[in-house]
Write a protein that holds these residues in place. Structure first.
Motif, PDB file in Angstrom:
ATOM      1  N   TRP A 214       0.825  -1.209   0.000  1.00  0.00           N
ATOM      2  CA  TRP A 214       0.000   0.000   0.000  1.00  0.00           C
ATOM      3  C   TRP A 214       0.860   1.261   0.000  1.00  0.00           C
ATOM      4  O   TRP A 214       0.365   2.354  -0.267  1.00  0.00           O
ATOM      5  CB  TRP A 214      -0.890   0.045   1.241  1.00  0.00           C
ATOM      6  CG  TRP A 214      -1.832  -1.103   1.396  1.00  0.00           C
ATOM      7  CD1 TRP A 214      -1.749  -2.129   2.292  1.00  0.00           C
ATOM      8  CD2 TRP A 214      -3.032  -1.348   0.637  1.00  0.00           C
ATOM      9  NE1 TRP A 214      -2.802  -2.986   2.141  1.00  0.00           N
ATOM     10  CE2 TRP A 214      -3.613  -2.536   1.132  1.00  0.00           C
ATOM     11  CE3 TRP A 214      -3.658  -0.680  -0.400  1.00  0.00           C
ATOM     12  CZ2 TRP A 214      -4.788  -3.067   0.615  1.00  0.00           C
ATOM     13  CZ3 TRP A 214      -4.836  -1.207  -0.924  1.00  0.00           C
ATOM     14  CH2 TRP A 214      -5.393  -2.384  -0.421  1.00  0.00           C
ATOM     15  N   PHE A 215       2.171   1.123   0.297  1.00  0.00           N
ATOM     16  CA  PHE A 215       3.007   2.296   0.569  1.00  0.00           C
ATOM     17  C   PHE A 215       4.087   2.520  -0.487  1.00  0.00           C
ATOM     18  O   PHE A 215       4.523   1.581  -1.166  1.00  0.00           O
ATOM     19  CB  PHE A 215       3.685   2.149   1.935  1.00  0.00           C
ATOM     20  CG  PHE A 215       2.728   1.998   3.079  1.00  0.00           C
ATOM     21  CD1 PHE A 215       1.835   3.015   3.383  1.00  0.00           C
ATOM     22  CD2 PHE A 215       2.695   0.835   3.842  1.00  0.00           C
ATOM     23  CE1 PHE A 215       0.946   2.884   4.428  1.00  0.00           C
ATOM     24  CE2 PHE A 215       1.812   0.702   4.891  1.00  0.00           C
ATOM     25  CZ  PHE A 215       0.931   1.720   5.186  1.00  0.00           C
TER      26      PHE A 215
ATOM     27  N   ASP B 218      -6.906   7.474   7.301  1.00  0.00           N
ATOM     28  CA  ASP B 218      -6.754   6.419   6.303  1.00  0.00           C
ATOM     29  C   ASP B 218      -7.815   5.347   6.564  1.00  0.00           C
ATOM     30  O   ASP B 218      -8.979   5.534   6.257  1.00  0.00           O
ATOM     31  CB  ASP B 218      -5.336   5.859   6.355  1.00  0.00           C
ATOM     32  CG  ASP B 218      -4.948   5.155   5.070  1.00  0.00           C
ATOM     33  OD1 ASP B 218      -5.803   4.979   4.199  1.00  0.00           O
ATOM     34  OD2 ASP B 218      -3.774   4.783   4.926  1.00  0.00           O
TER      35      ASP B 218
ATOM     36  N   HIS C 253       0.978   6.633   0.289  1.00  0.00           N
ATOM     37  CA  HIS C 253       0.521   5.504  -0.497  1.00  0.00           C
ATOM     38  C   HIS C 253       1.341   5.283  -1.765  1.00  0.00           C
ATOM     39  O   HIS C 253       2.066   6.170  -2.223  1.00  0.00           O
ATOM     40  CB  HIS C 253      -0.949   5.676  -0.847  1.00  0.00           C
ATOM     41  CG  HIS C 253      -1.854   5.527   0.339  1.00  0.00           C
ATOM     42  ND1 HIS C 253      -3.123   6.038   0.386  1.00  0.00           N
ATOM     43  CD2 HIS C 253      -1.665   4.914   1.545  1.00  0.00           C
ATOM     44  CE1 HIS C 253      -3.687   5.759   1.538  1.00  0.00           C
ATOM     45  NE2 HIS C 253      -2.812   5.084   2.264  1.00  0.00           N
TER      46      HIS C 253
ATOM     47  N   ASP D 179      -1.417  12.223  -1.661  1.00  0.00           N
ATOM     48  CA  ASP D 179      -1.804  10.891  -1.207  1.00  0.00           C
ATOM     49  C   ASP D 179      -0.684  10.197  -0.440  1.00  0.00           C
ATOM     50  O   ASP D 179      -0.642   8.970  -0.362  1.00  0.00           O
ATOM     51  CB  ASP D 179      -2.268  10.018  -2.388  1.00  0.00           C
ATOM     52  CG  ASP D 179      -2.961   8.746  -1.933  1.00  0.00           C
ATOM     53  OD1 ASP D 179      -3.612   8.758  -0.874  1.00  0.00           O
ATOM     54  OD2 ASP D 179      -2.849   7.717  -2.641  1.00  0.00           O
TER      55      ASP D 179
END
Length: 362
Positions: A53-54, A90, A323, A320
């Motif tokens: 996700w990162f 989040d 992410h 964002d």
């Protein structure tokens, strides 16, 4: 690096690195219930990201990216020279999709207090969004009014996934409270098809994360946009502004043109809407740049279409962080028309959030 234009980043996601730290802000009588749940009782994603996700360049062994103000300052604010970063919950944004409105309200209060006491005092560049239990609009309105007393909260944050589109009268107390407090309402993609939310898209859930990331996030934004316009939300609340976050923007001209066309033939169904929906949207709705769709070299066409429906005044920069699909301000500077840059990266957000940013220009 610092950029020629000051940057207001409208979408920064603080991560929960220590679950006990957040649970410590839950009222004592409910803490054990949250400790006994998988991830605080929030609904889980049906689609797992295939890798991470990162952003991989900010991943450190044993440390969740963006899990404390110091890391956010180092990896984002200092690195980009951002003047302001707006913290948007989040996973905790999914409180609105919990089956229990009571647990949702408790967790929303805890998360808001966690941001107010742990994050906002740590860096004067940070501002925050208020999460609330939208499945209980009266409780949500109470939480909005409670948090809005702190000027460092700059907007109300709703989840893209929802039981019904947000223009419906049941949600009106949420928008009334935000408008009363002078706060815009931000609707961030996520949660579509999870918990008590309706399925993403019109044909049921997809099999892959790539399907959700392409369709689910954009479809929920389209649904909320059309619903808010058709239900006359902005006629009821003429001072209200709404921000649609992380749903893309390339679809916007088409959906507004389609809605305008239908309004001309069907305006008797929505008599309170006495002008073209696209005109109302231009005044009241803003969109974040992330993700700004890639065009295979046809950015000129994209920007021409967006200009036809209100850009650049309707666009706000968002990174964002942290992410995987993060957008650096330098990426925006390379893509945006030169005449748009100051408005999109700074001025539009300064006008939207106003004095709560604490900027001289605001």
């Amino acid at each position: 690096m610092a950029y020629a234009c000051a940057v207001i980043d409208c979408d920064v996601h603080p991560q929960i690195g220590d679950p006990e730290e957040l649970i410590g802000y839950v009222e004592p009588a409910q803490r054990e219930w949250f400790r006994g749940q998988t991830y605080y009782g929030l609904p889980g994603y049906s689609w797992a990201h295939p890798t991470s996700w990162f952003r991989q360049d900010v991943v450190e062994p044993g440390h969740v990216p963006g899990a404390d103000p110091e890391t956010v300052a180092r990896d984002l604010l200092d690195a980009t020279g951002a003047e302001i970063g707006v913290l948007n919950a989040d996973d905790a944004i999914l409180v609105s999709l919990m089956p229990s409105p009571y647990r949702a309200a408790a967790l929303a209060r805890a998360h808001n207090d966690w941001l107010r006491e742990r994050w906002l005092p740590a860096d004067p560049r940070l501002r925050a969004s208020i999460i609330c239990p939208a499945q209980d609009p009266l409780a949500a309105a109470t939480e909005i009014r409670r948090c809005a007393e702190d000027e460092r909260f700059v907007q109300v944050l709703l989840c893209g996934g929802s039981e019904r589109p947000y223009g419906e009268p049941r949600y009106l107390p949420v928008f009334e409270a935000a408008s009363e407090c002078g706060l815009p309402v931000a609707i961030h993609t996520g949660g579509e098809g999870m918990g008590i939310a309706a399925s993403p898209g019109g044909a049921g859930p997809g099999a892959f994360y790539i399907e959700w990331h392409t369709l689910g996030s954009a479809c929920s934004q389209m649904a909320h946009l059309v619903s808010l316009l058709c239900h006359g939300t902005f006629e009821r609340l003429p001072a209200l502004k709404v921000v649609l976050l992380e749903g893309g923007v390339a679809w916007l001209p088409g959906i507004l043109w389609r809605l305008d066309t239908n309004w001309r033939a069907l305006r008797g169904e929505v008599p309170w809407l006495d002008r073209r929906p696209s005109e109302v949207a231009r005044e009241h709705i803003r969109f974040t740049t992330q993700p700004l769709e890639h065009t295979d070299g046809r950015d000129d066409l994209l920007f021409e279409m967006l200009e036809a429906v209100g850009a650049p005044e309707t666009l706000l920069f968002a990174s964002d962080y942290p992410h995987w699909d993060f957008d650096d301000p330098a990426f925006m500077l390379r893509r945006l028309p030169e005449a748009w840059r100051a408005a999109v990266l700074h001025d539009n957000a300064a006008a939207l959030y106003g004095a709560r940013l604490g900027l001289a220009a605001a």
